[in-house]
Design a protein around this motif. Structure first.
Motif, PDB file in Angstrom:
ATOM      1  N   ASP A   1       7.899  -8.943 -17.537  1.00 32.00           N
ATOM      2  CA  ASP A   1       9.115  -9.614 -17.065  1.00 32.00           C
ATOM      3  C   ASP A   1       9.379  -9.279 -15.591  1.00 32.00           C
ATOM      4  O   ASP A   1       9.692 -10.171 -14.790  1.00 32.00           O
ATOM      5  N   ILE A   2       9.240  -8.013 -15.225  1.00 27.70           N
ATOM      6  CA  ILE A   2       9.493  -7.596 -13.836  1.00 27.70           C
ATOM      7  C   ILE A   2       8.478  -8.246 -12.884  1.00 27.70           C
ATOM      8  O   ILE A   2       8.837  -8.722 -11.807  1.00 27.70           O
ATOM      9  N   LEU A   3       7.216  -8.295 -13.299  1.00 24.50           N
ATOM     10  CA  LEU A   3       6.193  -8.915 -12.447  1.00 24.50           C
ATOM     11  C   LEU A   3       6.478 -10.406 -12.266  1.00 24.50           C
ATOM     12  O   LEU A   3       6.299 -10.955 -11.177  1.00 24.50           O
ATOM     13  N   ALA A   4       6.956 -11.041 -13.345  1.00 28.10           N
ATOM     14  CA  ALA A   4       7.252 -12.478 -13.262  1.00 28.10           C
ATOM     15  C   ALA A   4       8.443 -12.737 -12.336  1.00 28.10           C
ATOM     16  O   ALA A   4       8.388 -13.631 -11.490  1.00 28.10           O
ATOM     17  N   THR A   5       9.519 -11.950 -12.479  1.00 30.51           N
ATOM     18  CA  THR A   5      10.715 -12.222 -11.675  1.00 30.51           C
ATOM     19  C   THR A   5      10.548 -11.796 -10.209  1.00 30.51           C
ATOM     20  O   THR A   5      11.078 -12.444  -9.319  1.00 30.51           O
ATOM     21  N   THR A   6       9.787 -10.720  -9.955  1.00 30.95           N
ATOM     22  CA  THR A   6       9.623 -10.279  -8.564  1.00 30.95           C
ATOM     23  C   THR A   6       8.458 -10.996  -7.880  1.00 30.95           C
ATOM     24  O   THR A   6       8.326 -10.935  -6.662  1.00 30.95           O
ATOM     25  N   GLU A   7       7.587 -11.626  -8.682  1.00 34.11           N
ATOM     26  CA  GLU A   7       6.370 -12.284  -8.173  1.00 34.11           C
ATOM     27  C   GLU A   7       5.432 -11.300  -7.481  1.00 34.11           C
ATOM     28  O   GLU A   7       4.683 -11.677  -6.583  1.00 34.11           O
ATOM     29  N   LEU A   8       5.493 -10.033  -7.892  1.00 29.17           N
ATOM     30  CA  LEU A   8       4.534  -9.043  -7.388  1.00 29.17           C
ATOM     31  C   LEU A   8       3.202  -9.245  -8.132  1.00 29.17           C
ATOM     32  O   LEU A   8       3.186  -9.268  -9.360  1.00 29.17           O
ATOM     33  N   PRO A   9       2.085  -9.404  -7.406  1.00 32.63           N
ATOM     34  CA  PRO A   9       0.790  -9.522  -8.084  1.00 32.63           C
ATOM     35  C   PRO A   9       0.508  -8.253  -8.894  1.00 32.63           C
ATOM     36  O   PRO A   9       0.681  -7.147  -8.371  1.00 32.63           O
ATOM     37  N   PRO A  10       0.081  -8.381 -10.162  1.00 36.60           N
ATOM     38  CA  PRO A  10      -0.112  -7.217 -11.038  1.00 36.60           C
ATOM     39  C   PRO A  10      -1.041  -6.162 -10.444  1.00 36.60           C
ATOM     40  O   PRO A  10      -0.813  -4.961 -10.648  1.00 36.60           O
ATOM     41  N   ASP A  11      -2.045  -6.570  -9.697  1.00 30.95           N
ATOM     42  CA  ASP A  11      -3.009  -5.585  -9.189  1.00 30.95           C
ATOM     43  C   ASP A  11      -2.458  -4.775  -8.026  1.00 30.95           C
ATOM     44  O   ASP A  11      -3.126  -3.871  -7.527  1.00 30.95           O
ATOM     45  N   ARG A  12      -1.230  -5.079  -7.605  1.00 30.01           N
ATOM     46  CA  ARG A  12      -0.599  -4.236  -6.583  1.00 30.01           C
ATOM     47  C   ARG A  12       0.301  -3.177  -7.203  1.00 30.01           C
ATOM     48  O   ARG A  12       0.834  -2.318  -6.508  1.00 30.01           O
ATOM     49  N   LEU A  13       0.466  -3.239  -8.528  1.00 23.20           N
ATOM     50  CA  LEU A  13       1.280  -2.246  -9.233  1.00 23.20           C
ATOM     51  C   LEU A  13       0.391  -1.168  -9.833  1.00 23.20           C
ATOM     52  O   LEU A  13      -0.563  -1.451 -10.561  1.00 23.20           O
ATOM     53  N   GLU A  14       0.708   0.088  -9.497  1.00 28.15           N
ATOM     54  CA  GLU A  14       0.002   1.236 -10.071  1.00 28.15           C
ATOM     55  C   GLU A  14       0.998   2.062 -10.868  1.00 28.15           C
ATOM     56  O   GLU A  14       2.087   2.362 -10.384  1.00 28.15           O
ATOM     57  N   LEU A  15       0.628   2.447 -12.076  1.00 31.28           N
ATOM     58  CA  LEU A  15       1.509   3.268 -12.906  1.00 31.28           C
ATOM     59  C   LEU A  15       0.915   4.657 -13.025  1.00 31.28           C
ATOM     60  O   LEU A  15      -0.223   4.818 -13.476  1.00 31.28           O
ATOM     61  N   GLU A  16       1.670   5.663 -12.575  1.00 31.30           N
ATOM     62  CA  GLU A  16       1.167   7.037 -12.589  1.00 31.30           C
ATOM     63  C   GLU A  16       1.606   7.756 -13.859  1.00 31.30           C
ATOM     64  O   GLU A  16       2.794   7.814 -14.173  1.00 31.30           O
ATOM     65  N   ILE A  17       0.648   8.304 -14.587  1.00 31.01           N
ATOM     66  CA  ILE A  17       0.987   9.092 -15.767  1.00 31.01           C
ATOM     67  C   ILE A  17       0.377  10.496 -15.642  1.00 31.01           C
ATOM     68  O   ILE A  17      -0.622  10.684 -14.969  1.00 31.01           O
ATOM     69  N   VAL A  18       1.020  11.464 -16.288  1.00 27.73           N
ATOM     70  CA  VAL A  18       0.513  12.838 -16.263  1.00 27.73           C
ATOM     71  C   VAL A  18      -0.235  13.134 -17.556  1.00 27.73           C
ATOM     72  O   VAL A  18      -0.076  12.431 -18.548  1.00 27.73           O
ATOM     73  N   GLU A  19      -1.037  14.196 -17.501  1.00 31.13           N
ATOM     74  CA  GLU A  19      -1.939  14.472 -18.618  1.00 31.13           C
ATOM     75  C   GLU A  19      -1.228  14.737 -19.941  1.00 31.13           C
ATOM     76  O   GLU A  19      -1.743  14.393 -20.992  1.00 31.13           O
ATOM     77  N   THR A  20      -0.036  15.326 -19.883  1.00 29.65           N
ATOM     78  CA  THR A  20       0.681  15.632 -21.123  1.00 29.65           C
ATOM     79  C   THR A  20       0.960  14.366 -21.931  1.00 29.65           C
ATOM     80  O   THR A  20       1.034  14.406 -23.155  1.00 29.65           O
TER      81      THR A  20
END
Ligand code: C2E
Ligand code: CA
Ligand code: CA
Ligand code: CA
Length: 275
Positions: free
Chosen positions: A130-149
Motif C-alpha cells: 500500500d505504501i509503495l503504491a501511494t508514494t509511487e516509490l519503486p520497490p527496488d529502492r526500498l531496503e528493509l533492515e533486520i537484525v539477526e535476533t
C-alpha cells in the motif's frame, strides 16, 4: 536507620517501583507522541567508498518529548516493542521515509529498520504494498533492515514475509552482521541483498588485527553470495582507507554524514546530481 535486611529490601523495592513508573509514564507519553506530531524521521546518507557519492540513506526515527527533549531510539524502541506500539511507529516511519525518498533524484535507496514484531506479522506485506503504491516509490529502492535476533524464532512467519517482500522487488538487508548468534546458513535461507558490518568491528580498525580478519571474511562471504556490503559507524579517515583497501564498496558514518533532515538530504542529492 536502614541497618537491617528488611530496610535494604524496602529501599530496593522502592527503586524498582520508581523505574517501573518511569517506564510506564514514558510509554504513556509515547502512545500520544504520534498523534501529537512529536515523532520525525532523520536520514543518514550511505556513500560509495570510492567516489564518496551518496547512494542511499538510512531512516532513523526521532522523538522530541515536550519536556525531556530528544529521547534516543535505543531507549524508546525497546519500550515500544514491549507495549505493542512498535507496529504503529514502524508504519509511521515506513510511510514518512518512503514518501520522502520518492522525491529524491536518481535511484537513491532508502533503508528502513524493522522490529521483529513487524516482520513477524503477515500484514506487513500489505502495508508495504500500500505504501509503495501511494508514494509511487519503486520497490527496488526500498531496503528493509533486520537484525539477526529476528531470524531466531523458528516457525515464525518472518521467513515467509521476507520472501514475499523480496518477490515484490523490495531489498532485504541483514543489519549489525556478526553481532548476533545466527549461523551462516541463515544467509541462504533468507533473501538478503545486503549485509551491514556492525560498528563494533569498524571502530577498532587499524588497532586490532582480529577485527580486520572478521571484516575481510564478511566482505568475502558477501561477494561469493552476490550480496552488497555497507560498513557502519565509520568515524575516521584511517577506517575509511582500510575499508576501501579491503574492498568494502559502501560506508555510513559520522566521517561522511550525520543523520539529517529530509530537506537537507534532498538539497545534497540535487547538488550531487548537478555536479
Ligand atoms: P542501527 O540500525 O544500527 O542504526 C545506526 C545507528 O548508529 C544510528 O543511531 C546512527 O545515528 C548511529 N551512527 C551512525 N554513524 C555513526 C558513527 O559514525 N558513529 C557512531 N558512534 N554512531 C553512528 P540511532 O539513530 O540512535 O539509532 C539507534 C538504533 O535504534 C538503530 O541502530 C536501530 O536499531 C534503532 N532504530 C532507529 N530508528 C528505528 C526505526 O525507525 N525502527 C526501528 N525498529 N528501530 C530503529
Ligand atoms: Ca539499521
Ligand atoms: Ca546497524
Ligand atoms: Ca546497531
Amino acid at each position: 536507620a536502614k541497618s537491617d535486611g528488611r530496610g535494604i529490601v524496602r529501599v530496593y523495592d522502592q527503586e524498582m517501583d520508581e523505574a517501573m513508573q518511569a517506564r510506564r509514564s514514558l510509554q504513556a507519553a509515547l502512545r500520544q507522541a504520534i498523534t501529537r506530531g512529536e515523532l520525525s524521521v532523520a536520514y543518514q546518507p550511505i556513500v560509495n567508498l570510492t567516489s564518496q557519492h551518496i547512494i542511499g540513506a538510512e531512516a532513523l526515527v526521532r522523538w522530541r518529548h515536550p519536556e525531556h527533549g530528544f529521547i534516543p531510539p535505543a531507549q524508546f524502541i525497546p519500550l515500544a516493542e514491549e507495549c505493542g506500539l512498535i507496529e504503529k511507529i514502524g508504519t509511521f516511519v515506513l510511510r514518512t521515509a518512503c514518501a520522502e525518498a520518492a522525491s529524491w533524484p536518481g535511484d537513491t535507496s532508502i533503508a528502513i529498520n524493522l522490529s521483529p514484531q513487524q516482520s513477524n506479522d503477515t500484514q506487513l506485506v500489505h502495508i508495504i504494498a500500500d505504501i509503495l503504491a501511494t508514494t509511487e516509490l519503486p520497490p527496488d529502492r526500498l531496503e528493509l533492515e533486520i537484525v539477526e535476533t529476528t531470524m531466531l524464532e523458528t516457525g515464525s512467519p518472518t521467513e515467509d514475509v521476507l520472501w514475499q517482500l523480496h518477490r515484490q522487488g523490495v531489498k532485504i538487508v541483514l543489519d549489525d552482521f556478526g553481532t548476533g548468534y545466527s549461523s551462516l546458513s541463515y544467509l541462504r535461507r533468507f533473501p538478503f541483498s545486503k549485509v551491514k558490518i556492525d560498528r563494533s568491528f569498524v571502530c577498532d580498525l587499524g588497532y586490532e588485527k582480529a577485527d580486520s580478519s572478521i571484516i575481510l571474511a564478511i566482505i568475502g562471504i558477501a561477494e561469493t553470495m552476490n550480496m552488497q556490503v555497507t560498513a557502519e559507524g565509520v568515524e575516521t579517515q584511517t577506517q575509511a582507507n582500510l575499508l576501501r583497501a579491503y574492498g568494502c564498496p559502501q560506508a555510513q558514518g559520522f566521517l561522511f554524514h550525520e543523520p539529517m533532515e529530509g530537506t537537507e538530504l534532498a538539497k545534497l542529492l540535487t547538488a550531487q546530481q548537478a555536479g
